[in-house]
Design a protein around this motif. Sequence first.
Motif, mmCIF file in Angstrom:
data_model
loop_
_atom_site.group_PDB
_atom_site.id
_atom_site.type_symbol
_atom_site.label_atom_id
_atom_site.label_comp_id
_atom_site.label_asym_id
_atom_site.label_seq_id
_atom_site.Cartn_x
_atom_site.Cartn_y
_atom_site.Cartn_z
ATOM 1 N N PHE A 64 -39.134 -15.505 -18.800
ATOM 2 C CA PHE A 64 -37.843 -15.867 -19.354
ATOM 3 C C PHE A 64 -36.886 -14.676 -19.376
ATOM 4 N N GLY A 65 -37.313 -13.552 -18.829
ATOM 5 C CA GLY A 65 -36.463 -12.363 -18.730
ATOM 6 C C GLY A 65 -35.712 -12.280 -17.424
ATOM 7 N N ILE A 66 -35.730 -13.338 -16.576
ATOM 8 C CA ILE A 66 -34.990 -13.241 -15.318
ATOM 9 C C ILE A 66 -33.477 -13.132 -15.499
ATOM 10 N N PRO A 67 -32.898 -13.457 -16.682
ATOM 11 C CA PRO A 67 -31.476 -13.131 -16.855
ATOM 12 C C PRO A 67 -31.181 -11.643 -16.672
ATOM 13 N N LEU A 68 -32.186 -10.771 -16.865
ATOM 14 C CA LEU A 68 -31.974 -9.348 -16.604
ATOM 15 C C LEU A 68 -31.641 -9.132 -15.127
ATOM 16 N N GLY A 69 -32.398 -9.798 -14.259
ATOM 17 C CA GLY A 69 -32.104 -9.723 -12.834
ATOM 18 C C GLY A 69 -30.766 -10.359 -12.506
ATOM 19 N N ALA A 70 -30.462 -11.480 -13.181
ATOM 20 C CA ALA A 70 -29.179 -12.155 -12.956
ATOM 21 C C ALA A 70 -28.014 -11.249 -13.330
ATOM 22 N N MET A 71 -28.166 -10.510 -14.428
ATOM 23 C CA MET A 71 -27.117 -9.563 -14.829
ATOM 24 C C MET A 71 -26.931 -8.478 -13.775
ATOM 25 N N ALA A 72 -28.043 -7.988 -13.225
ATOM 26 C CA ALA A 72 -27.958 -6.965 -12.180
ATOM 27 C C ALA A 72 -27.209 -7.505 -10.963
ATOM 28 N N GLY A 73 -27.514 -8.739 -10.565
ATOM 29 C CA GLY A 73 -26.809 -9.364 -9.446
ATOM 30 C C GLY A 73 -25.330 -9.517 -9.722
ATOM 31 N N GLN A 74 -24.980 -9.884 -10.956
ATOM 32 C CA GLN A 74 -23.577 -10.050 -11.326
ATOM 33 C C GLN A 74 -22.837 -8.722 -11.335
ATOM 34 N N ILE A 75 -23.493 -7.659 -11.769
ATOM 35 C CA ILE A 75 -22.870 -6.331 -11.719
ATOM 36 C C ILE A 75 -22.559 -5.950 -10.274
ATOM 37 N N GLY A 76 -23.510 -6.225 -9.378
ATOM 38 C CA GLY A 76 -23.271 -5.957 -7.962
ATOM 39 C C GLY A 76 -22.071 -6.721 -7.436
ATOM 40 N N LEU A 77 -21.943 -7.993 -7.810
ATOM 41 C CA LEU A 77 -20.820 -8.815 -7.346
ATOM 42 C C LEU A 77 -19.492 -8.336 -7.938
ATOM 43 N N ILE A 78 -19.510 -7.869 -9.179
ATOM 44 C CA ILE A 78 -18.283 -7.368 -9.805
ATOM 45 C C ILE A 78 -17.777 -6.127 -9.083
ATOM 46 N N PHE A 79 -18.677 -5.195 -8.760
ATOM 47 C CA PHE A 79 -18.260 -3.984 -8.045
ATOM 48 C C PHE A 79 -17.771 -4.315 -6.636
ATOM 49 N N VAL A 80 -18.436 -5.247 -5.980
ATOM 50 C CA VAL A 80 -18.020 -5.653 -4.633
ATOM 51 C C VAL A 80 -16.628 -6.292 -4.675
ATOM 52 N N THR A 81 -16.375 -7.104 -5.706
ATOM 53 C CA THR A 81 -15.061 -7.725 -5.869
ATOM 54 C C THR A 81 -13.986 -6.676 -6.107
ATOM 55 N N SER A 157 -5.856 -7.131 -19.735
ATOM 56 C CA SER A 157 -4.504 -6.575 -19.882
ATOM 57 C C SER A 157 -4.483 -5.251 -20.638
ATOM 58 N N GLN A 158 -5.499 -4.981 -21.442
ATOM 59 C CA GLN A 158 -5.560 -3.735 -22.203
ATOM 60 C C GLN A 158 -5.869 -2.530 -21.315
ATOM 61 N N GLY A 159 -6.229 -2.779 -20.060
ATOM 62 C CA GLY A 159 -6.463 -1.676 -19.128
ATOM 63 C C GLY A 159 -7.923 -1.365 -18.887
ATOM 64 N N TYR A 160 -8.811 -1.991 -19.641
ATOM 65 C CA TYR A 160 -10.254 -1.819 -19.428
ATOM 66 C C TYR A 160 -10.961 -3.104 -19.839
ATOM 67 N N GLY A 161 -12.163 -3.275 -19.305
ATOM 68 C CA GLY A 161 -12.913 -4.502 -19.566
ATOM 69 C C GLY A 161 -12.679 -5.538 -18.476
ATOM 70 N N VAL A 162 -13.762 -6.178 -18.046
ATOM 71 C CA VAL A 162 -13.679 -7.174 -16.971
ATOM 72 C C VAL A 162 -13.322 -8.536 -17.559
ATOM 73 N N LYS A 163 -12.506 -9.297 -16.833
ATOM 74 C CA LYS A 163 -12.076 -10.618 -17.298
ATOM 75 C C LYS A 163 -13.252 -11.591 -17.399
ATOM 76 N N ASN A 164 -13.040 -12.651 -18.169
ATOM 77 C CA ASN A 164 -14.108 -13.632 -18.418
ATOM 78 C C ASN A 164 -14.536 -14.384 -17.163
ATOM 79 N N ALA A 165 -13.611 -14.671 -16.280
ATOM 80 C CA ALA A 165 -13.917 -15.439 -15.076
ATOM 81 C C ALA A 165 -13.318 -14.744 -13.857
ATOM 82 N N LEU A 166 -14.105 -14.649 -12.806
ATOM 83 C CA LEU A 166 -13.655 -13.995 -11.578
ATOM 84 C C LEU A 166 -13.825 -14.940 -10.402
ATOM 85 N N ASN A 269 -18.724 -16.540 -14.045
ATOM 86 C CA ASN A 269 -18.498 -16.501 -15.488
ATOM 87 C C ASN A 269 -19.115 -15.191 -15.973
ATOM 88 N N THR A 270 -18.291 -14.177 -16.146
ATOM 89 C CA THR A 270 -18.748 -12.792 -16.279
ATOM 90 C C THR A 270 -19.761 -12.602 -17.391
#
Length: 373
Positions: A64-81, A157-166, A269-270
Amino acid sequence: MKKTKFLNKYMVPILFLVICGIGIYIARPPLAYLTGELARRMVRNTFLVLALIIPILAGMGINFGIPLGAMAGQIGLIFVTDWGVVGVKGLFLAAIIATPIAMLLGHFSGRVLNKARGREMITSMMLSFFILGIYMLFLLYLCGSIIPFRNNKIILSQGYGVKNALKLDVAKGFDDLLKFNVNIPIGTQKIAFEVPVFTIILIVLLCVFTIWFKKTKIGHDMRAVGLGQKVAANAGLNTDKIRIQSIVISTVLASYGQIIYLQNIGTLNTYAGQDQAALYAAASLLVGGASVSNASIPNAIIGTALFHLMFIVMPQAGKALTGDAMIGEYFRTFLSYGVVTVALIMHAYERQRGLEEQRRNTRLKVQKEIKAN
């Protein structure tokens, strides 16, 4: 006796097959819609479900810890975006970024789970909530402040932090690389769905890897640890290391599975995209006839098909019966949680029964030895 064993083993998939059949009979959805939607969901989710098999082989139960891997995948997609890398190149780059993060998280998870023997599943679930806090801290405060981001469209808009949806620039990168359409007329209806060949190749490669891995030395070692940790330790195996390796592999595969899942959807959904990864993957595996101590590739594929067929059919069946699609949605949610609960209760019951039978056999053996002497 054989019929009873068969029913006990395949009770959950048979139940879901009956439920899906009743739902299809009530809703009578168009065949083209049903096949197309099921094909999309199968391609989207199967990789994540297959990522659960190796920890079960090592006796770790459902990870049930595979969300850890999912988070890693999402971080990769955020940087690529942020970097503006698109298409297949962007997806492979996201996987490269996600791999070391997933390995680090998997190693940490494995070490924690070694301290919680016998309670791995609930511990991995709680661990995912803990890491979620760090994940949110990283994205909300470090991204855009300490870690520079070039794309202002994904920053708050505050200049830092990733938006809720990309919106992902890599959407359909794997699916559109190589594909063809299937249209088979059957009477007045037709079977129609899109076949993303490259994505299916990735899923097949994972199946081949799993089969090959089970035949390797480390695969045999994991099986030995899964059958009995004390016996494996007495045979000279480093059980702690082997258990950690199984979780690391599962976490890395889950990161790839989440990338495949999200490129199919096209949006991220970030902060909540990983929430249901473990539940739906675990439920799909259990629906296919797997248990927390034994799982196979057919269990994963059949379970994914049945579980998501129910997801497609039930809202329409609820609408046909009551005029409200939410009734079917509630029933679907109830079943998804209920399957996991029932499967865990059945596992605990079978385990307890096995221990009692073992104690009874030992007692009879001792009594026979006493009488013989």
